[in-house]
Design an enzyme around this catalytic site. Structure first.
Site, short mmCIF file in Angstrom:
data_model
loop_
_atom_site.label_atom_id
_atom_site.label_comp_id
_atom_site.label_asym_id
_atom_site.label_seq_id
_atom_site.Cartn_x
_atom_site.Cartn_y
_atom_site.Cartn_z
N ARG A 199 60.61 19.95 -3.83
CA ARG A 199 61.40 18.64 -3.05
C ARG A 199 62.50 18.14 -4.69
NH1 ARG A 199 61.76 18.95 1.41
NH2 ARG A 199 60.61 17.13 3.14
N HIS A 254 69.61 22.92 0.15
CA HIS A 254 68.82 22.88 0.62
C HIS A 254 68.58 23.03 2.42
CE1 HIS A 254 65.68 19.26 1.79
NE2 HIS A 254 65.05 20.25 2.46
P1 NDP Z 1 50.56 21.27 1.92
O1 NDP Z 1 49.99 20.01 2.25
O2 NDP Z 1 50.09 22.83 3.15
O3 NDP Z 1 50.54 22.08 0.69
C1 NDP Z 1 50.52 21.28 -0.39
C2 NDP Z 1 50.38 22.46 -1.50
O4 NDP Z 1 50.49 21.72 -2.90
C3 NDP Z 1 48.37 22.37 -1.48
O5 NDP Z 1 48.18 23.95 -1.90
C4 NDP Z 1 47.78 21.64 -2.89
O6 NDP Z 1 46.57 21.72 -3.34
C5 NDP Z 1 49.00 21.69 -3.25
N1 NDP Z 1 49.23 20.03 -4.40
C6 NDP Z 1 49.38 18.96 -4.13
N2 NDP Z 1 49.63 18.35 -4.82
C7 NDP Z 1 49.22 18.47 -6.09
C8 NDP Z 1 48.99 18.63 -7.56
N3 NDP Z 1 49.11 17.52 -7.86
N4 NDP Z 1 48.50 19.62 -8.55
C9 NDP Z 1 48.24 20.94 -7.82
N5 NDP Z 1 48.72 21.26 -6.42
C10 NDP Z 1 48.74 19.82 -5.58
O7 NDP Z 1 52.57 21.35 2.25
P2 NDP Z 1 53.16 22.99 2.68
O8 NDP Z 1 53.03 24.51 2.60
O9 NDP Z 1 53.15 22.72 4.19
O10 NDP Z 1 54.80 22.31 2.28
C11 NDP Z 1 55.44 21.80 0.49
C12 NDP Z 1 56.52 21.07 0.54
O11 NDP Z 1 57.16 22.40 0.90
C13 NDP Z 1 56.34 20.26 1.47
O12 NDP Z 1 55.82 18.72 1.59
C14 NDP Z 1 58.11 19.94 1.41
O13 NDP Z 1 58.14 19.24 -0.03
C15 NDP Z 1 59.02 21.42 1.36
N6 NDP Z 1 59.73 21.89 1.90
C16 NDP Z 1 60.54 22.29 1.64
C17 NDP Z 1 62.27 22.72 2.34
C18 NDP Z 1 63.16 24.05 1.94
O14 NDP Z 1 64.17 23.49 2.49
N7 NDP Z 1 63.62 23.85 0.79
C19 NDP Z 1 61.13 22.91 4.11
C20 NDP Z 1 59.90 22.65 3.93
C21 NDP Z 1 59.01 21.66 2.87
P3 NDP Z 1 45.53 21.26 -2.21
O15 NDP Z 1 45.58 23.15 -1.78
O16 NDP Z 1 44.06 22.14 -3.15
O17 NDP Z 1 45.39 20.63 -1.36
C1 OXD Z 2 61.39 19.69 5.87
C2 OXD Z 2 62.68 20.46 5.27
O1 OXD Z 2 59.76 19.03 4.84
O2 OXD Z 2 62.98 20.51 6.07
O3 OXD Z 2 60.69 20.37 6.52
O4 OXD Z 2 62.31 19.93 3.55
#
Ligand code: NDP
Ligand code: OXD
Length: 312
Positions: free
Chosen positions: A227, A275
Protein backbone atom coordinates in the site's frame (compact mmCIF):
# COMPACT_ATOMS: atom_id res chain seq x y z
CA UNK A 1 -38.92 -6.98 8.33
CA UNK A 2 -37.42 -4.10 6.24
CA UNK A 3 -36.20 -4.90 2.72
CA UNK A 4 -32.54 -5.86 2.38
CA UNK A 5 -30.74 -2.96 0.72
CA UNK A 6 -27.11 -2.84 -0.40
CA UNK A 7 -25.24 0.44 -0.71
CA UNK A 8 -22.39 0.35 -3.26
CA UNK A 9 -19.67 2.99 -2.96
CA UNK A 10 -16.47 3.25 -4.96
CA UNK A 11 -14.50 5.98 -6.68
CA UNK A 12 -12.69 3.43 -8.88
CA UNK A 13 -15.05 0.50 -9.57
CA UNK A 14 -17.81 0.45 -12.17
CA UNK A 15 -21.07 -0.28 -10.31
CA UNK A 16 -22.77 -1.79 -13.40
CA UNK A 17 -21.50 -5.41 -13.07
CA UNK A 18 -22.25 -5.36 -9.35
CA UNK A 19 -25.76 -4.06 -9.93
CA UNK A 20 -26.30 -6.76 -12.57
CA UNK A 21 -24.92 -9.41 -10.20
CA UNK A 22 -27.40 -8.57 -7.46
CA UNK A 23 -30.27 -8.28 -9.98
CA UNK A 24 -29.41 -11.78 -11.24
CA UNK A 25 -28.51 -13.57 -8.01
CA UNK A 26 -30.53 -11.69 -5.44
CA UNK A 27 -33.49 -9.96 -7.15
CA UNK A 28 -35.06 -9.57 -3.71
CA UNK A 29 -32.28 -7.16 -2.70
CA UNK A 30 -32.41 -3.46 -3.52
CA UNK A 31 -29.14 -2.07 -4.88
CA UNK A 32 -28.28 1.59 -4.42
CA UNK A 33 -25.22 3.44 -5.62
CA UNK A 34 -23.55 6.15 -3.58
CA UNK A 35 -24.25 9.10 -3.49
CA UNK A 36 -27.87 8.16 -4.45
CA UNK A 37 -28.36 6.51 -1.06
CA UNK A 38 -31.99 7.40 -0.37
CA UNK A 39 -33.19 6.90 3.19
CA UNK A 40 -30.25 5.92 5.43
CA UNK A 41 -32.60 3.71 7.48
CA UNK A 42 -33.01 1.35 4.50
CA UNK A 43 -29.36 0.37 4.12
CA UNK A 44 -28.57 -3.06 5.58
CA UNK A 45 -25.25 -3.90 3.84
CA UNK A 46 -22.45 -1.85 2.32
CA UNK A 47 -20.21 -2.90 -0.56
CA UNK A 48 -17.35 -0.47 -0.46
CA UNK A 49 -13.96 0.51 -1.85
CA UNK A 50 -14.08 4.03 -0.39
CA UNK A 51 -16.94 6.05 1.03
CA UNK A 52 -16.80 9.52 2.62
CA UNK A 53 -16.04 9.56 6.33
CA UNK A 54 -19.03 9.27 8.61
CA UNK A 55 -21.47 7.77 6.08
CA UNK A 56 -21.25 4.18 7.35
CA UNK A 57 -21.73 5.36 10.93
CA UNK A 58 -24.89 7.19 9.88
CA UNK A 59 -26.62 3.94 8.80
CA UNK A 60 -28.69 2.74 11.78
CA UNK A 61 -29.63 -0.65 10.26
CA UNK A 62 -26.23 -1.56 8.78
CA UNK A 63 -25.43 -5.24 9.38
CA UNK A 64 -22.13 -5.81 7.53
CA UNK A 65 -19.56 -4.18 5.28
CA UNK A 66 -17.94 -5.99 2.34
CA UNK A 67 -14.69 -4.58 0.92
CA UNK A 68 -14.26 -4.38 -2.84
CA UNK A 69 -10.54 -4.93 -2.25
CA UNK A 70 -8.20 -7.35 -0.51
CA UNK A 71 -7.05 -4.40 1.56
CA UNK A 72 -9.38 -2.54 3.91
CA UNK A 73 -7.22 0.38 5.09
CA UNK A 74 -9.06 2.70 2.68
CA UNK A 75 -12.30 1.87 4.53
CA UNK A 76 -11.12 1.91 8.13
CA UNK A 77 -9.24 5.18 7.58
CA UNK A 78 -12.65 6.71 8.37
CA UNK A 79 -12.31 7.71 12.06
CA UNK A 80 -16.04 7.08 12.44
CA UNK A 81 -15.99 3.60 10.86
CA UNK A 82 -18.46 1.54 12.93
CA UNK A 83 -15.90 -0.93 14.30
CA UNK A 84 -18.54 -3.13 15.89
CA UNK A 85 -19.89 -4.12 12.44
CA UNK A 86 -18.39 -7.18 10.71
CA UNK A 87 -16.07 -6.24 7.84
CA UNK A 88 -15.12 -8.79 5.16
CA UNK A 89 -12.35 -8.41 2.58
CA UNK A 90 -11.55 -10.11 -0.72
CA UNK A 91 -9.45 -13.22 -0.18
CA UNK A 92 -7.57 -14.06 -3.39
CA UNK A 93 -10.59 -13.47 -5.68
CA UNK A 94 -8.45 -13.80 -8.82
CA UNK A 95 -5.86 -11.32 -7.53
CA UNK A 96 -3.27 -13.80 -6.21
CA UNK A 97 -1.83 -14.93 -9.55
CA UNK A 98 -1.50 -11.31 -10.68
CA UNK A 99 0.23 -10.22 -7.48
CA UNK A 100 2.65 -13.11 -7.89
CA UNK A 101 3.28 -12.26 -11.55
CA UNK A 102 4.04 -8.66 -10.63
CA UNK A 103 6.42 -9.58 -7.82
CA UNK A 104 8.24 -12.17 -9.93
CA UNK A 105 8.47 -9.74 -12.82
CA UNK A 106 10.10 -7.11 -10.58
CA UNK A 107 12.53 -9.60 -9.06
CA UNK A 108 13.51 -11.05 -12.45
CA UNK A 109 13.72 -7.61 -14.08
CA UNK A 110 16.47 -6.60 -11.66
CA UNK A 111 18.07 -10.03 -11.22
CA UNK A 112 18.51 -10.43 -15.03
CA UNK A 113 19.62 -6.76 -15.42
CA UNK A 114 16.85 -6.01 -17.93
CA UNK A 115 16.99 -2.29 -17.11
CA UNK A 116 20.67 -2.24 -18.11
CA UNK A 117 20.04 -4.24 -21.26
CA UNK A 118 17.16 -1.92 -22.28
CA UNK A 119 19.51 1.08 -21.87
CA UNK A 120 22.18 -0.74 -23.86
CA UNK A 121 19.74 -1.47 -26.66
CA UNK A 122 18.83 2.22 -26.81
CA UNK A 123 22.55 2.97 -27.17
CA UNK A 124 23.05 0.07 -29.63
CA UNK A 125 25.61 -1.39 -27.26
CA UNK A 126 26.44 -5.15 -27.26
CA UNK A 127 27.82 -5.90 -23.82
CA UNK A 128 27.41 -8.97 -21.60
CA UNK A 129 27.21 -8.78 -17.81
CA UNK A 130 28.12 -11.73 -15.59
CA UNK A 131 25.22 -14.00 -14.61
CA UNK A 132 24.19 -14.66 -10.97
CA UNK A 133 22.66 -18.02 -10.08
CA UNK A 134 19.30 -17.56 -8.24
CA UNK A 135 20.61 -19.57 -5.28
CA UNK A 136 23.07 -16.70 -4.73
CA UNK A 137 20.27 -14.14 -4.68
CA UNK A 138 18.37 -13.66 -1.42
CA UNK A 139 14.83 -12.36 -1.62
CA UNK A 140 12.80 -11.26 1.41
CA UNK A 141 9.01 -11.16 1.24
CA UNK A 142 7.36 -8.84 3.78
CA UNK A 143 3.83 -10.12 4.46
CA UNK A 144 3.30 -13.87 4.20
CA UNK A 145 -0.48 -14.01 3.84
CA UNK A 146 -2.57 -14.98 0.83
CA UNK A 147 -0.32 -13.09 -1.61
CA UNK A 148 3.07 -13.15 0.11
CA UNK A 149 3.13 -16.89 0.75
CA UNK A 150 2.35 -17.59 -2.93
CA UNK A 151 5.06 -15.13 -4.05
CA UNK A 152 7.60 -16.70 -1.68
CA UNK A 153 6.71 -20.23 -2.80
CA UNK A 154 7.06 -19.41 -6.50
CA UNK A 155 10.36 -17.56 -5.96
CA UNK A 156 11.69 -20.57 -4.03
CA UNK A 157 10.61 -22.86 -6.87
CA UNK A 158 12.77 -20.74 -9.23
CA UNK A 159 15.76 -21.45 -6.98
CA UNK A 160 16.04 -18.11 -5.15
CA UNK A 161 17.01 -18.07 -1.49
CA UNK A 162 13.78 -16.85 0.04
CA UNK A 163 12.82 -15.52 3.48
CA UNK A 164 9.43 -14.35 4.65
CA UNK A 165 8.50 -11.91 7.38
CA UNK A 166 5.11 -11.95 9.09
CA UNK A 167 3.57 -11.18 12.45
CA UNK A 168 3.39 -14.86 13.37
CA UNK A 169 5.86 -17.57 12.25
CA UNK A 170 5.07 -19.47 9.03
CA UNK A 171 5.98 -22.85 7.67
CA UNK A 172 6.34 -22.66 3.88
CA UNK A 173 8.51 -25.18 2.00
CA UNK A 174 11.83 -23.67 0.93
CA UNK A 175 11.20 -20.38 2.74
CA UNK A 176 12.94 -19.26 5.95
CA UNK A 177 10.45 -17.66 8.30
CA UNK A 178 11.07 -14.55 10.40
CA UNK A 179 8.39 -13.07 12.62
CA UNK A 180 7.63 -9.87 14.48
CA UNK A 181 9.91 -7.09 15.61
CA UNK A 182 12.40 -9.66 16.94
CA UNK A 183 13.05 -11.22 13.53
CA UNK A 184 12.91 -8.00 11.53
CA UNK A 185 16.59 -6.93 11.47
CA UNK A 186 17.87 -10.44 10.64
CA UNK A 187 15.26 -10.69 7.89
CA UNK A 188 16.30 -7.35 6.37
CA UNK A 189 20.01 -8.10 6.63
CA UNK A 190 19.57 -11.03 4.24
CA UNK A 191 17.12 -9.41 1.78
CA UNK A 192 19.10 -8.30 -1.26
CA UNK A 193 15.75 -7.99 -3.00
CA UNK A 194 12.85 -6.90 -0.80
CA UNK A 195 9.26 -7.56 -1.86
CA UNK A 196 6.62 -5.70 0.15
CA UNK A 197 3.10 -7.10 0.23
CA UNK A 198 2.03 -6.15 3.74
CA UNK A 199 -1.37 -4.71 4.60
CA UNK A 200 -1.42 -1.09 5.76
CA UNK A 201 -1.97 -0.89 9.51
CA UNK A 202 -0.82 1.33 12.38
CA UNK A 203 2.22 -0.98 12.73
CA UNK A 204 3.21 -1.00 9.05
CA UNK A 205 2.56 2.62 8.04
CA UNK A 206 5.77 4.25 6.80
CA UNK A 207 7.73 1.00 7.11
CA UNK A 208 9.61 1.59 3.83
CA UNK A 209 11.80 4.27 5.34
CA UNK A 210 15.48 5.10 5.79
CA UNK A 211 15.50 3.02 8.98
CA UNK A 212 14.57 -0.04 6.92
CA UNK A 213 16.71 0.75 3.86
CA UNK A 214 19.77 1.15 6.14
CA UNK A 215 19.37 -2.45 7.29
CA UNK A 216 19.34 -4.01 3.80
CA UNK A 217 22.57 -5.46 2.40
CA UNK A 218 22.82 -2.42 0.06
CA UNK A 219 22.83 -2.06 -3.72
CA UNK A 220 19.77 -4.31 -4.09
CA UNK A 221 16.18 -3.88 -5.21
CA UNK A 222 12.74 -3.09 -3.82
CA UNK A 223 9.50 -4.44 -5.30
CA UNK A 224 6.64 -2.65 -3.57
CA UNK A 225 3.05 -3.73 -4.18
CA UNK A 226 1.52 -3.41 -0.70
CA UNK A 227 0.00 0.00 0.00
CA UNK A 228 1.07 3.57 -0.68
CA UNK A 229 1.09 4.40 3.03
CA UNK A 230 4.03 2.01 3.55
CA UNK A 231 6.31 4.18 1.46
CA UNK A 232 8.18 7.25 2.69
CA UNK A 233 8.73 8.77 -0.72
CA UNK A 234 11.64 11.06 0.24
CA UNK A 235 13.42 8.11 1.87
CA UNK A 236 13.11 5.80 -1.13
CA UNK A 237 14.42 8.60 -3.38
CA UNK A 238 17.38 9.12 -1.03
CA UNK A 239 18.06 5.36 -0.99
CA UNK A 240 18.02 5.29 -4.80
CA UNK A 241 20.21 8.40 -5.06
CA UNK A 242 22.84 7.03 -2.71
CA UNK A 243 22.82 3.54 -4.24
CA UNK A 244 21.57 1.94 -1.01
CA UNK A 245 18.90 0.71 -3.42
CA UNK A 246 19.88 0.07 -7.02
CA UNK A 247 16.31 -0.26 -8.23
CA UNK A 248 12.74 0.16 -7.01
CA UNK A 249 9.66 -1.09 -8.79
CA UNK A 250 6.62 0.49 -7.15
CA UNK A 251 2.91 0.04 -7.77
CA UNK A 252 1.40 1.98 -4.86
CA UNK A 253 2.16 5.47 -3.54
CA UNK A 254 1.27 7.72 -0.60
CA UNK A 255 -0.79 9.87 -3.02
CA UNK A 256 -2.51 8.22 -5.98
CA UNK A 257 -2.36 9.07 -8.81
CA UNK A 258 1.33 9.79 -8.22
CA UNK A 259 1.55 13.61 -8.44
CA UNK A 260 3.18 15.06 -11.57
CA UNK A 261 5.82 16.73 -9.38
CA UNK A 262 7.05 13.44 -7.90
CA UNK A 263 10.74 12.82 -8.77
CA UNK A 264 9.89 9.11 -8.97
CA UNK A 265 8.31 9.61 -12.41
CA UNK A 266 11.68 10.36 -13.99
CA UNK A 267 14.12 8.74 -11.57
CA UNK A 268 16.47 6.53 -13.60
CA UNK A 269 16.38 3.75 -10.99
CA UNK A 270 12.60 3.80 -10.43
CA UNK A 271 9.95 1.80 -12.25
CA UNK A 272 6.47 3.23 -11.57
CA UNK A 273 3.16 1.47 -12.28
CA UNK A 274 -0.33 2.88 -11.52
CA UNK A 275 -1.71 0.51 -8.84
CA UNK A 276 -2.21 -2.32 -11.33
CA UNK A 277 -0.35 -5.20 -9.66
CA UNK A 278 -3.73 -6.91 -9.36
CA UNK A 279 -7.04 -5.83 -10.83
CA UNK A 280 -10.46 -7.48 -10.82
CA UNK A 281 -10.65 -10.03 -13.62
CA UNK A 282 -13.59 -12.06 -14.91
CA UNK A 283 -16.12 -12.29 -12.12
CA UNK A 284 -14.00 -13.77 -9.34
CA UNK A 285 -14.60 -10.88 -6.94
CA UNK A 286 -18.32 -10.83 -7.71
CA UNK A 287 -18.58 -14.58 -7.05
CA UNK A 288 -16.79 -14.28 -3.72
CA UNK A 289 -18.84 -11.30 -2.57
CA UNK A 290 -22.20 -12.82 -3.46
CA UNK A 291 -21.23 -16.10 -1.78
CA UNK A 292 -20.11 -14.18 1.28
CA UNK A 293 -23.26 -12.07 1.24
CA UNK A 294 -25.47 -15.19 1.07
CA UNK A 295 -23.49 -16.93 3.80
CA UNK A 296 -23.84 -13.93 6.06
CA UNK A 297 -27.58 -13.76 5.42
CA UNK A 298 -27.91 -17.48 6.28
CA UNK A 299 -26.05 -16.90 9.55
CA UNK A 300 -22.91 -18.74 8.34
CA UNK A 301 -19.38 -17.33 8.59
CA UNK A 302 -18.23 -15.64 5.35
CA UNK A 303 -14.53 -15.84 4.39
CA UNK A 304 -12.19 -12.91 4.99
CA UNK A 305 -13.43 -11.48 8.27
CA UNK A 306 -11.12 -8.63 9.18
CA UNK A 307 -9.69 -8.62 12.68
CA UNK A 308 -9.81 -4.93 13.51
CA UNK A 309 -7.75 -5.47 16.67
CA UNK A 310 -4.70 -6.15 14.42
CA UNK A 311 -5.92 -3.99 11.52
CA UNK A 312 -6.10 -6.51 8.65
P1 NDP B 1 -3.22 -11.20 4.31
O1 NDP B 1 -4.01 -10.64 5.43
O2 NDP B 1 -3.54 -12.55 3.80
O3 NDP B 1 -1.67 -11.21 4.72
C1 NDP B 1 -1.07 -10.19 5.42
C2 NDP B 1 0.31 -10.64 5.86
O4 NDP B 1 1.00 -9.54 6.46
C3 NDP B 1 0.26 -11.75 6.91
O5 NDP B 1 1.31 -12.68 6.68
C4 NDP B 1 0.51 -10.99 8.22
O6 NDP B 1 1.11 -11.77 9.26
C5 NDP B 1 1.48 -9.94 7.75
N1 NDP B 1 1.49 -8.79 8.65
C6 NDP B 1 0.47 -7.95 8.98
N2 NDP B 1 0.88 -7.05 9.87
C7 NDP B 1 2.19 -7.31 10.13
C8 NDP B 1 3.16 -6.74 10.98
N3 NDP B 1 2.87 -5.70 11.78
N4 NDP B 1 4.39 -7.29 11.01
C9 NDP B 1 4.70 -8.36 10.23
N5 NDP B 1 3.82 -8.94 9.39
C10 NDP B 1 2.58 -8.43 9.35
O7 NDP B 1 -3.27 -10.11 3.14
P2 NDP B 1 -3.21 -10.36 1.57
O8 NDP B 1 -1.98 -11.13 1.27
O9 NDP B 1 -4.51 -10.85 1.07
O10 NDP B 1 -3.04 -8.84 1.06
C11 NDP B 1 -1.93 -8.07 1.42
C12 NDP B 1 -2.06 -6.64 0.92
O11 NDP B 1 -1.85 -6.54 -0.49
C13 NDP B 1 -3.44 -5.98 1.06
O12 NDP B 1 -3.70 -5.61 2.40
C14 NDP B 1 -3.29 -4.78 0.16
O13 NDP B 1 -2.77 -3.69 0.87
C15 NDP B 1 -2.27 -5.23 -0.88
N6 NDP B 1 -2.87 -5.29 -2.23
C16 NDP B 1 -2.27 -4.59 -3.25
C17 NDP B 1 -2.78 -4.66 -4.54
C18 NDP B 1 -2.14 -3.95 -5.67
O14 NDP B 1 -2.71 -3.95 -6.78
N7 NDP B 1 -0.98 -3.36 -5.50
C19 NDP B 1 -3.96 -5.49 -4.85
C20 NDP B 1 -4.49 -6.21 -3.71
C21 NDP B 1 -3.96 -6.08 -2.45
P3 NDP B 1 0.38 -13.08 9.86
O15 NDP B 1 0.45 -14.13 8.75
O16 NDP B 1 1.20 -13.44 11.04
O17 NDP B 1 -1.05 -12.68 10.16
C1 OXD C 1 -6.97 -4.28 -3.22
C2 OXD C 1 -6.33 -3.44 -4.25
O1 OXD C 1 -6.80 -4.05 -2.03
O2 OXD C 1 -6.71 -3.55 -5.44
O3 OXD C 1 -7.69 -5.24 -3.62
O4 OXD C 1 -5.43 -2.67 -3.92
Amino acid sequence: MPKTTVLFASNIDDPAPWKALFARERPDVEFRIWPEMGDANDITHALVWRIPNGVLKSLPNLRAVFSLGAGIDQIVVDPDFPREKPLFRLVDAGLREQMTEYALYGVLHWHRRMRDYAAQQAAQQWKMHPAVHPSKRSVGVMGMGVFGSDIACKLASLGFEVSGWSRTPKSVDGVTSFAGEKGFSSFLARSEILVNVLPLTDETRGILSTRLFDQLPGGGALVHLGRGGHLVEADVIAALDTGKLDFAMMDVFPTEPLPAVSPLWTHPRAFVTPHIAAQPVDDAAEKLVIENFNRFERGEEPVGRVDLSVGY
